[in-house]
Design an enzyme around this catalytic site. Structure first.
Site, PDB file in Angstrom:
ATOM      1  N   TRP A 189       0.968  -0.742   0.049  1.00 34.37           N
ATOM      2  CA  TRP A 189       0.155   0.055  -0.329  1.00 34.37           C
ATOM      3  C   TRP A 189       0.741   1.491  -0.051  1.00 34.37           C
ATOM      4  O   TRP A 189       0.984   2.431  -0.266  1.00 34.37           O
ATOM      5  CB  TRP A 189      -1.125  -0.165   0.645  1.00 34.37           C
ATOM      6  CG  TRP A 189      -2.155  -0.655   1.160  1.00 34.37           C
ATOM      7  CD1 TRP A 189      -2.165  -2.103   1.822  1.00 34.37           C
ATOM      8  CD2 TRP A 189      -3.341  -0.862   0.316  1.00 34.37           C
ATOM      9  NE1 TRP A 189      -3.638  -2.649   1.293  1.00 34.37           N
ATOM     10  CE2 TRP A 189      -4.105  -2.296   0.530  1.00 34.37           C
ATOM     11  CE3 TRP A 189      -3.657   0.092  -0.724  1.00 34.37           C
ATOM     12  CZ2 TRP A 189      -5.589  -2.513   0.082  1.00 34.37           C
ATOM     13  CZ3 TRP A 189      -4.455  -0.361  -1.225  1.00 34.37           C
ATOM     14  CH2 TRP A 189      -5.072  -1.337  -1.156  1.00 34.37           C
ATOM     15  N   GLN A 190       2.251   1.427   0.066  1.00 37.95           N
ATOM     16  CA  GLN A 190       2.760   2.362   0.276  1.00 37.95           C
ATOM     17  C   GLN A 190       3.704   2.516  -1.164  1.00 37.95           C
ATOM     18  O   GLN A 190       4.275   3.164  -0.993  1.00 37.95           O
ATOM     19  CB  GLN A 190       4.270   2.190   1.569  1.00 37.95           C
ATOM     20  CG  GLN A 190       3.359   2.463   2.974  1.00 37.95           C
ATOM     21  CD  GLN A 190       5.051   2.386   3.581  1.00 37.95           C
ATOM     22  OE1 GLN A 190       5.875   1.461   3.069  1.00 37.95           O
ATOM     23  NE2 GLN A 190       4.327   2.584   5.034  1.00 37.95           N
ATOM     24  N   ASN A 229       0.663   3.186  -5.412  1.00 42.93           N
ATOM     25  CA  ASN A 229       0.138   4.534  -5.927  1.00 42.93           C
ATOM     26  C   ASN A 229       0.954   5.269  -5.180  1.00 42.93           C
ATOM     27  O   ASN A 229       0.320   5.652  -3.690  1.00 42.93           O
ATOM     28  CB  ASN A 229      -1.131   3.822  -5.237  1.00 42.93           C
ATOM     29  CG  ASN A 229      -2.610   5.300  -5.914  1.00 42.93           C
ATOM     30  OD1 ASN A 229      -1.697   6.052  -6.143  1.00 42.93           O
ATOM     31  ND2 ASN A 229      -4.123   5.105  -5.909  1.00 42.93           N
ATOM     32  N   PRO A 242       0.980   8.821  -5.919  1.00 39.56           N
ATOM     33  CA  PRO A 242       0.564  10.113  -5.732  1.00 39.56           C
ATOM     34  C   PRO A 242      -0.373  10.113  -4.444  1.00 39.56           C
ATOM     35  O   PRO A 242      -0.751  10.617  -3.304  1.00 39.56           O
ATOM     36  CB  PRO A 242      -0.085  10.474  -6.465  1.00 39.56           C
ATOM     37  CG  PRO A 242       0.559   9.890  -8.047  1.00 39.56           C
ATOM     38  CD  PRO A 242       1.097   8.385  -7.776  1.00 39.56           C
ATOM     39  N   VAL A 243      -1.053   8.946  -3.887  1.00 41.79           N
ATOM     40  CA  VAL A 243      -1.927   8.849  -2.812  1.00 41.79           C
ATOM     41  C   VAL A 243      -1.100   8.892  -1.315  1.00 41.79           C
ATOM     42  O   VAL A 243      -1.903   9.087  -1.063  1.00 41.79           O
ATOM     43  CB  VAL A 243      -2.964   8.157  -2.840  1.00 41.79           C
ATOM     44  CG1 VAL A 243      -4.313   7.445  -2.300  1.00 41.79           C
ATOM     45  CG2 VAL A 243      -3.859   8.457  -3.973  1.00 41.79           C
ATOM     46  N   HIS A 244       0.143   7.814  -1.875  1.00 45.52           N
ATOM     47  CA  HIS A 244      -0.001   7.628  -1.046  1.00 45.52           C
ATOM     48  C   HIS A 244       1.346   8.833   0.058  1.00 45.52           C
ATOM     49  O   HIS A 244       1.141   9.336   0.952  1.00 45.52           O
ATOM     50  CB  HIS A 244       2.021   6.727  -0.820  1.00 45.52           C
ATOM     51  CG  HIS A 244       2.536   6.443  -0.087  1.00 45.52           C
ATOM     52  ND1 HIS A 244       2.727   5.712   1.252  1.00 45.52           N
ATOM     53  CD2 HIS A 244       4.420   6.284   0.449  1.00 45.52           C
ATOM     54  CE1 HIS A 244       3.495   5.523   2.516  1.00 45.52           C
ATOM     55  NE2 HIS A 244       4.366   6.411   1.503  1.00 45.52           N
ATOM     56  N   HIS A 257     -12.971   4.072  -1.000  1.00 40.10           N
ATOM     57  CA  HIS A 257     -13.452   3.322  -1.952  1.00 40.10           C
ATOM     58  C   HIS A 257     -14.624   2.719  -2.108  1.00 40.10           C
ATOM     59  O   HIS A 257     -15.557   2.785  -2.842  1.00 40.10           O
ATOM     60  CB  HIS A 257     -12.948   2.149  -1.408  1.00 40.10           C
ATOM     61  CG  HIS A 257     -11.022   1.753  -1.692  1.00 40.10           C
ATOM     62  ND1 HIS A 257     -10.136   2.608  -1.605  1.00 40.10           N
ATOM     63  CD2 HIS A 257     -10.509   1.064  -2.552  1.00 40.10           C
ATOM     64  CE1 HIS A 257      -9.573   2.064  -2.205  1.00 40.10           C
ATOM     65  NE2 HIS A 257      -9.516   1.236  -2.544  1.00 40.10           N
TER      66      HIS A 257
END
Length: 511
Positions: free
Chosen positions: A398-399, A402, A404-406, A439
């Site tokens: 998860w890090q 993505n 930009p979101v991270h 989500h």
């Protein structure tokens, strides 16, 4: 004869009487017969003798005194006393290639074999699908996924209206910069703007019946990105105002002493329409006053990425229509009958096309699309993803999948929450809660039904991350991450499709 000029010539130059210890196995009294036996043994071993090699005429046999026999030490280095002729040694201390101690890391052939096997196995499935269902790819049907009425474009109208929210945030920042309104009033105005930014498109989706689920996802995705960008826009400008207020006296003293002013844009000179819209279209969620810029637009790079965009768009549409839709349709009856064995079989069958589509979508969006936008805008930071495929923990995935979101979560949520005194564990849970909310927002609102499957799936990542990090390491952890991606997504897809089917088709009374 040319081959003999190197090795043979060097031997001829080494003349002189042989010592008794210079023999090979038989002592210093060994004669020319021993030399010939050694040469014959070397030739039989395939090492190549000096005489008669390459079709040359037989050379005159040198005398034993002129050609001393070379021996090798047990370590295999140089001439001298040893256990035998050097040409007869073929072993050394080494590890097998599959052992980690060997240091070998080039497994490209095995990777290519895996790719070929995947292509062949899935080609069989794809051919079986075509034989069973025929050609299902229909480009006209794709248009109908966005438009029910060709004269009504509610999704596009929603995207156009989104400009109003961005301009509202810009006007609030302009007034905050000159002190026309207080920070408290500015905060309330920004919060109202951000909340409306999420509620307004959701209300339109529920009220306007002509908007399709696919069009709704596209429009709500744009509003979600705009929400994150405007939050970052407010946050960074707030930091600039705080820094200006803190250092106003010091900056005045530096200017009076003739300090050199930086050539970059400084607050509030960044508050322009050009700067705002550059940030809105830039492939990032985090605002900066001075973005890194690439020196030029690379035309060949841009054309390659454009070709990939077009190709993978067609491939995604074809795979969804031809492969995924029939599998989902055939999964409804086992769900209705609660036939668990058939449900598991349908789930595993759906996992393959779903995972392929997800991988293609990842490459299409994060590499092709974002690089096209970045190249056109000469945006320099192209780190849209890292090596998430090597993830040995759920947290690492998860890090890194993505970026930009991270970056947004770390910069505008995680670190500010830590500064407020919240511990790291609660801050991480807060990040997952925010991600789970968005989500669910992007799935439940377009489908016009509230089923917490996406929210539950995201929150389930927390205990999964703990289990994988605690009990699985290395390759086992990486396998667990891949398994969660391959199996987890189809479960959520089937749950939403089943609930949507029951709500919109079985619940309708028959005429």
């Amino acid at each position: 004869m040319g081959d003999r000029g190197g090795a043979g010539g060097s031997r001829r130059r080494r003349t002189g009487p042989r010592t008794p210890s210079g023999g090979s196995g038989g002592g210093g009294t060994a004669g020319s017969q021993t030399e010939e036996e050694l040469r014959a043994a070397a030739a039989a071993a395939g090492e190549g003798a000096d005489a008669g090699g390459g079709g040359d005429a037989p050379a005159q046999t040198p005398t034993p005194a002129a050609v001393p026999v070379r021996t090798r030490t047990p370590g295999g280095e140089g001439d001298g006393e040893g256990v035998g002729p050097p040409d007869l040694r073929c072993h050394r201390l080494q590890e097998s290639l599959f052992s980690s101690a060997s240091g070998f890391s080039n497994y490209r052939g095995i990777l290519n074999w895996c790719v070929v096997m995947l292509i062949l196995s899935n080609a069989r499935l794809f051919l079986e699908n075509i034989i069973k269902y025929g050609i299902l790819v229909d480009p006209i049907q794709v248009v109908s996924l966005f438009l029910k009425d060709p004269y009504s474009w509610p999704s596009l109208c929603l995207i156009i209206v989104a400009n109003g929210f961005a301009l509202a945030a810009f006007q609030v920042e302009k007034r905050l910069a000159v002190g026309a309104i207080t920070e408290r009033v500015g905060l309330l105005l920004h919060m109202a703007n951000l909340v409306t930014m999420l509620c307004f498109p959701a209300a339109v989706v529920f009220m306007v019946k002509s908007i399709t689920p696919v069009g709704s996802v596209f429009a709500l995705g744009v509003y979600t990105v705009l929400f994150l960008k405007m939050f970052s826009y407010y946050h960074v400008n707030l930091w600039c105002r705080q820094y200006r207020a803190k250092n106003q006296a010091a900056s005045g003293t530096k200017k009076a002493n003739g300090d050199v002013v930086s050539s970059g844009v400084k607050y509030p000179a960044n508050l322009t329409y050009r700067d705002l819209y550059y940030f809105l279209f830039a492939p990032t969620l985090c605002y900066e006053l001075n973005f890194p810029r690439s020196p030029r637009i690379r035309k060949r790079f841009l054309l390659r990425r454009l070709f990939e965009m077009l190709f993978f768009t067609q491939l995604l549409v074809g795979l969804i229509q031809q492969w995924m839709v029939p599998t989902i349709q055939n999964s409804m009856k086992p769900f209705k009958d609660m036939d668990y064995s058939r449900i598991i079989e349908r789930l595993l069958k759906l996992a393959v096309p779903n995972h392929f589509i997800w991988l293609i979508f990842f490459y299409w969006f994060f590499h092709s699309c974002l690089n096209v936008v970045a190249e056109l805008m000469q945006f320099g930071d192209r780190e849209f993803y890292r090596d998430w495929w090597n993830s040995e923990s759920v947290t690492y995935f998860w890090q890194n999948w993505n970026i930009p979101v991270h970056k947004w979560c770390i910069r505008h949520f995680y670190k500010p929450v830590l500064k407020m005194g919240v511990n790291k564990w609660m801050a991480k849970i807060g990040v997952f809660l925010a991600s789970a909310f968005f989500h669910e927002y992007l799935v439940s609102v377009p489908l016009r039904m509230f089923r917490p499957w996406a929210f539950t799936g995201m929150m389930a990542q927390i205990p999964l991350a703990w289990v994988v990090g605690r009990f699985l390491q290395g390759n086992y952890g990486n396998a667990a991450v891949w398994l969660s991606l391959i199996i987890g997504q189809p479960v959520a897809v089937l749950m939403y499709v089943h609930d949507y089917y029951v709500l919109n088709y079985e619940a309708q009374p028959t005429p």
